[in-house]
Design an enzyme around this catalytic site. Structure first.
Site, PDB file in Angstrom:
ATOM      1  CD1 TRP A  19       0.128  -1.360   3.134  1.00  0.00           C
ATOM      2  CD2 TRP A  19       0.523   0.965   3.426  1.00  0.00           C
ATOM      3  NE1 TRP A  19       0.681  -1.023   4.334  1.00  0.00           N
ATOM      4  CE2 TRP A  19       0.927   0.264   4.328  1.00  0.00           C
ATOM      5  CE3 TRP A  19       0.503   2.313   3.006  1.00  0.00           C
ATOM      6  CZ2 TRP A  19       1.790   1.211   5.293  1.00  0.00           C
ATOM      7  CZ3 TRP A  19       1.549   3.170   4.073  1.00  0.00           C
ATOM      8  CH2 TRP A  19       1.735   2.415   4.985  1.00  0.00           C
ATOM      9  CG  ASN A  20       4.910   1.360   1.447  1.00  0.00           C
ATOM     10  OD1 ASN A  20       4.571   0.261   1.050  1.00  0.00           O
ATOM     11  ND2 ASN A  20       6.155   1.819   1.672  1.00  0.00           N
ATOM     12  CE  LYS A  53      -3.407  -9.198  -3.393  1.00  0.00           C
ATOM     13  NZ  LYS A  53      -3.055  -8.831  -1.973  1.00  0.00           N
ATOM     14  N   GLY A  70       7.322  -6.412  -0.782  1.00  0.00           N
ATOM     15  CA  GLY A  70       6.527  -6.616   0.616  1.00  0.00           C
ATOM     16  C   GLY A  70       7.467  -6.929   1.573  1.00  0.00           C
ATOM     17  N   GLY A  71       7.129  -7.748   2.593  1.00  0.00           N
ATOM     18  CA  GLY A  71       7.789  -8.280   3.550  1.00  0.00           C
ATOM     19  C   GLY A  71       8.543  -9.484   3.400  1.00  0.00           C
ATOM     20  CD  GLU A 119      11.568  -2.831  -2.261  1.00  0.00           C
ATOM     21  OE1 GLU A 119      11.866  -2.979  -1.076  1.00  0.00           O
ATOM     22  OE2 GLU A 119      10.785  -2.065  -2.719  1.00  0.00           O
ATOM     23  CG  LEU A 120      11.875  -9.017  -0.172  1.00  0.00           C
ATOM     24  CD1 LEU A 120      12.506 -10.484   0.486  1.00  0.00           C
ATOM     25  CD2 LEU A 120      10.663  -9.466  -0.337  1.00  0.00           C
ATOM     26  CB  CYS A 123      10.696  -0.351   1.658  1.00  0.00           C
ATOM     27  SG  CYS A 123      11.171   0.872  -0.128  1.00  0.00           S
ATOM     28  CD  GLU A 178      10.656  -2.936   7.225  1.00  0.00           C
ATOM     29  OE1 GLU A 178      10.735  -2.460   6.523  1.00  0.00           O
ATOM     30  OE2 GLU A 178      10.576  -4.057   7.358  1.00  0.00           O
TER      31      GLU A 178
END
Length: 496
Positions: free
Chosen positions: A154-155, A178, A231-232, A253-254, A287, A388
């Site tokens: 979402w960010n 998605k 995401g995470g 990209e985490l 991130c 985090e």
């Protein structure tokens, strides 16, 4: 006044999904429902993938476009994004709580990403190989990888979408995007621009939904050729497992827990602003947040004092107001996580120099607000240095030597961003080479460009987004052999 409702965009059509499931979108600034949106089922996912695969067929309108024509569509999309930046930014602010002046500016800048990839569309070249067989002409060409599952959080979703959708379309792929089930509404507004740009049906579908009904069916679908995920790490592990079903090429990209190193020869004002940008910018929901601060011991008291003075003028409030510096966090769960982390940090010996709680202003009581916070830590094992939090919390530790600072910076499972503040150019080069991170900012922080690759090391993922090399990740190489001799093919039982 009725609340807006956002539908799924599948194969060029708007729908509520086969399950008719809807979810509420909560405005983080007020805690109130401001919109609803449709959720996809596994059946909807299958329909989107089927349409995306069909759009790659050599008889389709999309497949018959030249690379130059694909580029022109991306240029048109870029124009539409720029023209609608205020509308998209306002929707994103209502949906996620990010500051309007940042969402609007970032959306407007995102148009340059699409222009960049539009320009790359007809720059994908093959090669004629100097083959060691005199009667053979051998050449390579780049072909679209296929159907892409692009998963974004979402960010910064307009930015993160651009770094996936731009190169994918430029390369000739088709995409199912998605969006996060937390604050997906800007993506559906963006889908309207996809339609207006004239991108053929089935080339881009935009959906959202929970893991079981949407994310898992998408990333494990046998017709997915590439997964581009942001995401995470925990979710990424599931994505990797899901890709075992389709052997999809995967880029991740985490996020991270990025270090910012400040030496005592730095410009104090620049360093203070860099730390504020890296921790309080976007309310810390970034991130690349530089939430592991390492400051040379002799400078630490003066730097803390300068940051404390600057913090007094930080305006916390309505993210739609232009004078607001820090808005609400996207979810209440983030607030609880920050509170819990700070409690543990204090128990471990850390000192909260300012902040550490929600604001006392009653007008903000309904929103997910948390005050910018500075934590001074006696060592790096403090909770705020390891967790985090995705919130406006700065954590500083003193160091004595350059070697010690580098060791502290690299003592992490992550490796996305990093920052160094020093006036010593040789030192800046040395450290940028020794820090294990995909991005290193010197005397600045949190800068991006479509020209610069973005990605990390270790548990911050692999692969790079943006930059000219990123488009190659959406292609595969085909090698073609042509026998140019005038004689019939020789012995078929001997490899040529």
């Amino acid at each position: 006044m009725s609340k807006p409702h956002y539908q799924l965009y599948i194969n060029g059509e708007w729908c509520d999904g086969s399950s008719q499931q809807r979810m509420d979108s909560i405005n983080p600034a007020t805690g109130e429902v401001w919109a609803t949106f449709a959720c996809a089922s596994a059946e909807d996912v299958a329909r989107a993938v089927s349409g995306a695969k069909a759009a790659l067929d050599h008889h389709s309108q999309w497949a018959q476009l030249t690379a130059t024509e694909r580029g022109k569509l991306l240029y048109r999309l870029a124009e539409l994004i720029e023209q609608n930046a205020e509308k998209l930014g306002e929707i994103e602010t209502k949906d996620s709580g990010k500051l309007a002046h940042e969402t609007v500016a970032q959306t407007r800048y995102v148009s340059d990403y699409y222009r960049y990839f539009a320009g790359l569309a007809d720059k994908l070249e093959g090669a004629t190989l100097p083959i060691d067989k005199p009667n053979m002409h051998v050449f390579t060409r780049r072909e679209p990888l296929g159907v892409v599952a692009a998963v974004v959080p979402w960010n910064a979703q307009m930015f993160l979408t651009a770094t996936k959708l731009g190169p994918a379309l430029a390369a000739g792929c088709t995409v199912i995007l998605k969006a996060s089930e937390i604050a997906p509404c800007p993506m559906f507004a963006f889908a309207e621009l996809i339609e207006q740009a004239g991108i053929p049906k089935g080339v881009v579908s935009i959906i959202t939904g929970d893991a079981g009904n949407c994310a898992i069916p998408l990333t494990s679908h046998p017709d997915i050729d590439k997964i581009a995920f942001t995401g995470g790490p925990d979710a990424a592990r599931h994505v990797i497992r899901n890709s075992a079903n389709n052997f999809a090429v995967t880029s991740l990209e985490l996020g991270g827990k990025s270090p910012i190193i400040v030496f005592d020869d730095t410009d104090l004002e620049s360093a203070a602003n860099g730390l504020i940008a890296g921790n309080f910018g976007a309310s810390g929901q970034s991130c690349v947040a530089g939430s592991r601060g390492f400051v040379q011991r002799s400078l630490l008291p003066a730097l803390i004092e300068r940051i404390e003075q600057k913090a007094k003028s930080i305006v916390i409030g309505d993210p739609l107001q232009p004078d607001t510096h820090v808005g609400p966090l996207c979810t209440q769960a983030q607030i609880e996580r920050i509170k819990d982390t700070l409690r543990k940090a204090v128990a471990q010996g850390a000192t909260i120099r300012f902040g550490g709680q929600p604001p006392q202003d009653e007008t903000l009581a309904g929103g997910n607000y948390f005050c910018p916070t500075l934590v001074e830590c006696p060592h790096t094992e403090i909770e705020t240095q390891t967790v985090e939090m995705f919130g406006p919390v700065m954590s500083l530790v003193a160091f004595d030597t350059e070697e010690e600072a580098i060791a502290m910076a690299n003592d992490s499972d992550y490796g996305l961003g990093s920052g160094v503040f020093t006036q010593n150019l040789a030192r800046a080069h040395r450290i940028s080479q020794k820090i294990r991170s995909g991005i290193c900012w010197i005397n600045t922080y949190r800068a991006i460009s479509p020209i610069a690759p973005f990605g990390g090391y270790n548990q911050s993922g692999y692969g790079r987004e943006a930059g000219s090399e990123s488009i190659l990740a959406y292609t595969r190489t085909k090698t073609t052999w042509i026998d140019i001799s005038s004689t019939p093919m020789a012995n078929p039982f001997v490899m040529r």
